[in-house]
Design a protein around this motif. Structure first.
Motif, short mmCIF file in Angstrom:
data_model
loop_
_atom_site.label_atom_id
_atom_site.label_comp_id
_atom_site.label_asym_id
_atom_site.label_seq_id
_atom_site.Cartn_x
_atom_site.Cartn_y
_atom_site.Cartn_z
N LYS A 42 0.86 -1.19 0.00
CA LYS A 42 0.00 0.00 0.00
C LYS A 42 0.90 1.24 0.00
CE LYS A 42 -2.36 -1.58 3.55
NZ LYS A 42 -3.24 -1.68 4.72
N ILE A 43 0.87 1.95 -1.11
CA ILE A 43 1.71 3.16 -1.24
C ILE A 43 0.79 4.36 -1.25
CG2 ILE A 43 3.40 4.38 -2.64
CD1 ILE A 43 4.08 1.65 -3.94
N VAL A 44 1.03 5.29 -0.36
CA VAL A 44 0.23 6.52 -0.29
C VAL A 44 1.10 7.70 -0.68
CG1 VAL A 44 -0.99 8.09 1.26
CG2 VAL A 44 -1.40 5.63 1.41
N ILE A 45 0.55 8.54 -1.55
CA ILE A 45 1.23 9.78 -1.96
C ILE A 45 0.35 10.93 -1.51
CG2 ILE A 45 2.06 11.12 -3.94
CD1 ILE A 45 2.07 8.39 -5.50
N THR A 46 0.93 11.84 -0.73
CA THR A 46 0.14 13.02 -0.34
C THR A 46 0.56 14.19 -1.22
OG1 THR A 46 1.76 13.51 1.39
CG2 THR A 46 -0.20 12.28 2.04
N GLY A 47 -0.40 14.69 -1.97
CA GLY A 47 -0.13 15.82 -2.86
C GLY A 47 -0.24 15.42 -4.32
N ALA A 48 -1.05 16.16 -5.06
CA ALA A 48 -1.23 15.88 -6.50
C ALA A 48 -0.68 17.04 -7.32
CB ALA A 48 -2.70 15.63 -6.82
N GLY A 49 0.45 17.55 -6.87
CA GLY A 49 1.14 18.56 -7.69
C GLY A 49 2.06 17.85 -8.67
N ASP A 72 -5.33 14.27 -2.38
CA ASP A 72 -5.33 15.71 -2.67
C ASP A 72 -6.71 16.09 -3.21
OD1 ASP A 72 -4.85 18.37 -3.64
OD2 ASP A 72 -2.73 17.88 -3.84
N ARG A 73 -7.26 17.13 -2.66
CA ARG A 73 -8.61 17.54 -3.08
C ARG A 73 -8.61 18.30 -4.41
NH1 ARG A 73 -10.20 19.56 1.41
NH2 ARG A 73 -11.59 17.86 1.98
N ARG A 74 -7.51 18.91 -4.72
CA ARG A 74 -7.50 19.88 -5.84
C ARG A 74 -7.75 19.20 -7.19
NH1 ARG A 74 -1.82 22.34 -4.29
NH2 ARG A 74 -1.56 20.12 -3.97
N ARG A 107 -5.36 3.49 -12.57
CA ARG A 107 -5.40 2.48 -11.52
C ARG A 107 -4.98 3.02 -10.15
NH1 ARG A 107 -0.04 0.13 -10.93
NH2 ARG A 107 -1.03 -1.14 -9.36
N VAL A 108 -4.87 4.32 -10.07
CA VAL A 108 -4.55 4.92 -8.78
C VAL A 108 -5.84 5.34 -8.08
CG1 VAL A 108 -3.59 7.02 -7.75
CG2 VAL A 108 -2.20 5.67 -9.31
N ASN A 109 -5.90 5.06 -6.78
CA ASN A 109 -7.06 5.47 -5.97
C ASN A 109 -6.87 6.92 -5.54
OD1 ASN A 109 -9.27 5.50 -4.24
ND2 ASN A 109 -8.03 4.75 -2.52
N TRP A 110 -7.70 7.80 -6.06
CA TRP A 110 -7.55 9.23 -5.78
C TRP A 110 -8.55 9.64 -4.71
CZ3 TRP A 110 -8.68 13.57 -9.97
CH2 TRP A 110 -8.37 14.82 -9.43
N ILE A 111 -8.05 9.96 -3.55
CA ILE A 111 -8.91 10.44 -2.45
C ILE A 111 -8.92 11.96 -2.50
CG2 ILE A 111 -9.20 10.54 0.05
CD1 ILE A 111 -7.86 7.83 0.27
N LYS A 112 -10.08 12.52 -2.78
CA LYS A 112 -10.16 13.98 -2.97
C LYS A 112 -10.39 14.68 -1.64
CE LYS A 112 -11.50 13.46 -7.75
NZ LYS A 112 -12.53 13.55 -8.78
N GLU A 113 -9.42 14.52 -0.77
CA GLU A 113 -9.39 15.18 0.54
C GLU A 113 -7.94 15.63 0.75
OE1 GLU A 113 -10.86 12.10 3.13
OE2 GLU A 113 -12.65 11.83 1.89
N SER A 142 3.63 17.27 -0.69
CA SER A 142 2.52 18.19 -0.44
C SER A 142 2.88 19.66 -0.65
CB SER A 142 1.98 17.97 0.97
OG SER A 142 3.03 17.98 1.90
N GLY A 143 4.07 19.93 -1.17
CA GLY A 143 4.39 21.31 -1.58
C GLY A 143 4.71 22.24 -0.43
N VAL A 144 4.47 23.53 -0.66
CA VAL A 144 4.80 24.55 0.34
C VAL A 144 3.54 25.26 0.81
CG1 VAL A 144 7.07 25.04 -0.68
CG2 VAL A 144 5.10 26.42 -1.34
N GLU A 145 3.70 25.97 1.90
CA GLU A 145 2.61 26.83 2.39
C GLU A 145 3.10 28.28 2.33
OE1 GLU A 145 0.33 25.71 6.09
OE2 GLU A 145 1.28 27.55 6.82
#
Lengths: 440, 112
Positions: A42-49, A72-74, A107-113, A142-145
């Motif tokens: 199970k590989i999780v990636i946070t951020g869809a940039g 990523d919600r965006r 085939r990637v599970n995209w969680i829009k949160e 997840s980039g910058v703020e």
């Protein structure tokens, strides 16, 4: 018929794995250890940039059985490197907007949160809706703020009004920044450009904004009525000495006032007054007709407040992700990798850094999945197509140590050229889109 | 090798970005050549080659002069040999591609 029978007799898993190996070769990866190929990790990636989507595409090709999730919600994808051209009137805003769905592997599970809490000790991420997502391996991308709040009185909703400009916040803000710069380029007045003391995304952007505004002043007749200033919170304006000198000379040619160790600390938008804090703590306030604000930047709160952030050293204040600068593997949690702007590594918060570091992260992640040590190393490559005026640029590529590392040896990185302008204006976005698909 | 791969995907990306222009160009070339072949036979006519090449050369010269301005730049910023090489490559390249339109048009105009 016999060949069809033979094909139908092929074990489906072997067929898929063979395909994965071929796709991995296309993606520029080396041989994939069988243990990783067969893994249903199970590989999780946070951020869809840029980093997140690019990694998702490469992993989807390389690991056919892995369970890949991206959080990523965006829905809208911003082409950040194009914002300077939007903010100076060269590009329409629409040119930097795409749909994330266009690049997301099927085939990637995209969680829009959005990732809200990292619990690396429990190997799980909690989203802003309370959903718990468990992982075997995690890639933080997840980039910058943008910390506009660190500037007292700053209001991003006021960008474009009263001479307030900022290329960074969003494509909308970039378009409104062009409204402010266009007016200034006609009317002239006191124009101030800033550079904060924190690491920032695309460190060349504040300089490009300055140089292109100088060009707009010439084009639109405001040059004789304008006095431009550059206030840097650092000891210079660019990290490489030769380019720092080049830029300071260019600023001097335009009679610009340059100050160092002056950080923008407050702004009175209605009165058009900016307050700067000097190294000794003293403050002074000055009036402006155009103020280009570059916000201090830091890691997103979810990373900053987690066990994944640096706790000591010069990256701790911004809560940047504590990864090894060579392997991009987390220093405490070996199943965690970082990629892109969130990384607490020297230099390089650019799309070019993403382009070169994504294959490193993917290769090392695959090694770890296979139970091996990560061996691919990142040299810190970054690139800045420094737009020196409309129609000319310098293609600067360098590594962690500041060594120039041009991709094409026939391009002189110290020469202003139309070639580099064409690269920036015409070729880099198509290349970026190929990167998102995992091809480059 | 890495540079070659990057250059290849750069061109693929550029073609994908401008797929509509490229598709319309190819469609136009097919229609024009089909029209000239149906009317006069043969894909290439020697008697139309000289005027085709003359028009192609004129297009290359016009493009050479216009591309810097069309790309938001000017000849004043072309101070590097690479700039001139790219400009010549682009002007000649586009002119050669446009021969796919020019040749059938010349044939249709001259009736050959």
């Amino acid at each position: 018929m016999s060949s069809l029978s033979a094909l139908s007799g092929i074990n489906r898993r072997k067929f898929l794995l063979g395909g994965a190996a071929a796709m991995a070769a296309v993606a520029g990866l080396g041989a994939i250890p069988a243990r990783a190929e067969q893994s249903n990790a199970k590989i999780v990636i946070t951020g869809a940039g840029a980093a997140g989507i690019s990694i998702a595409n490469r992993l989807a090709k390389a690991l056919p059985n892995a369970n890949i999730t991206i959080i990523d919600r965006r829905e809208t994808h911003y082409y950040w490197p194009g914002l300077t051209l939007v903010a100076t009137g060269a590009w329409a805003k629409s040119k930097v907007l795409d749909r994330n769905a266009s690049f997301m592997p099927s085939r990637v599970n995209w969680i829009k949160e959005m990732a809200d809490v990292y619990e690396p000790d429990n190997k799980r991420v909690i989203t802003d809706t309370g959903r718990v997502v468990e992982y075997d391996f995690l890639v933080v991308a997840s980039g910058v703020e943008y910390n506009y709040d660190a500037i007292e009185g700053m209001d991003v909703n006021a960008i474009g009004q009263n001479g307030l400009a900022s290329v960074y916040n969003s494509p909308d803000a970039a378009a409104k920044t062009w409204d402010a710069i266009r007016k200034y380029s006609v009317d002239g007045g006191n124009g101030i450009f800033t550079l904060p003391s924190t690491p920032i995304r695309c460190a060349g952007a504040p300089l490009k904004m300055t140089l292109l505004t100088l060009d707009r002043l010439q084009q639109n007749g405001g040059a004789d009525k304008a006095q431009m200033s550059f206030y840097s919170a650092l000891n210079g304006v660019f990290g490489l000495p030769w380019y720092n000198d080049f830029l300071l000379n260019r600023f001097a040619e335009h009679d610009m006032d340059v100050k160092f160790r002056h950080e923008l600390s407050a702004v009175d938008i209605g009165a058009r007054k900016a307050t700067f804090t000097q190294e000794d703590g003293n403050q002074f306030t000055t009036e402006y007709d155009l103020l280009h604000v570059v916000p201090p930047m830091r890691a997103p709160r979810s990373v900053r407040e987690s066990n994944l952030a640096w706790t000591e050293g010069n990256m701790a204040a911004g809560g940047w992700l504590a990864v090894d600068r060579d392997t991009l593997q987390h220093l405490t949690y070996p199943e965690v990798f970082g990629c892109g702007d969130v990384n607490g590594t020297p230099r390089g918060k650019t799309a070019a850094t993403v382009k070169m570091s994504v294959p490193i992260v993917v290769q090392n992640l695959i090694s770890v999945i296979a139970g091996e040590e990560p061996e691919a190393t990142f040299d810190g490559y970054t690139s800045c197509p420094l737009l020196t005026r409309f129609g000319a640029a310098m293609l600067i590529e360098f590594d962690y140590d500041g060594n120039l590392t041009p991709t094409y040896s026939f391009i002189d990185p110290k020469k202003e050229s139309w070639f580099a302008w064409i690269m920036k204006d015409q070729m880099l976005k198509p290349t970026y889109l190929q990167m998102l698909k995992g091809n480059v | 090798m890495e540079g070659l791969s990057l250059g290849f995907y750069m061109m693929v990306g550029y073609a994908q970005t401008h797929w509509l222009v490229i598709a319309l160009f190819i469609l136009g070339a097919i229609l024009l050549n089909a029209a000239s072949v149906m009317k006069f036979g043969g894909l290439v006519k020697q008697s139309a080659l000289k005027p085709t090449l003359m028009v192609g050369l004129a297009i290359a010269v016009v493009l050479f002069l216009a591309i810097p301005t069309l790309s938001g730049s000017s000849f004043a910023f072309m101070a590097y040999w690479l700039d001139w090489a790219l400009l010549i490559f682009m002007a000649v390249g586009y002119a050669i591609a446009l021969l796919l339109w020019v040749h059938p048009i010349v044939r249709l105009v001259k009736g050959v």
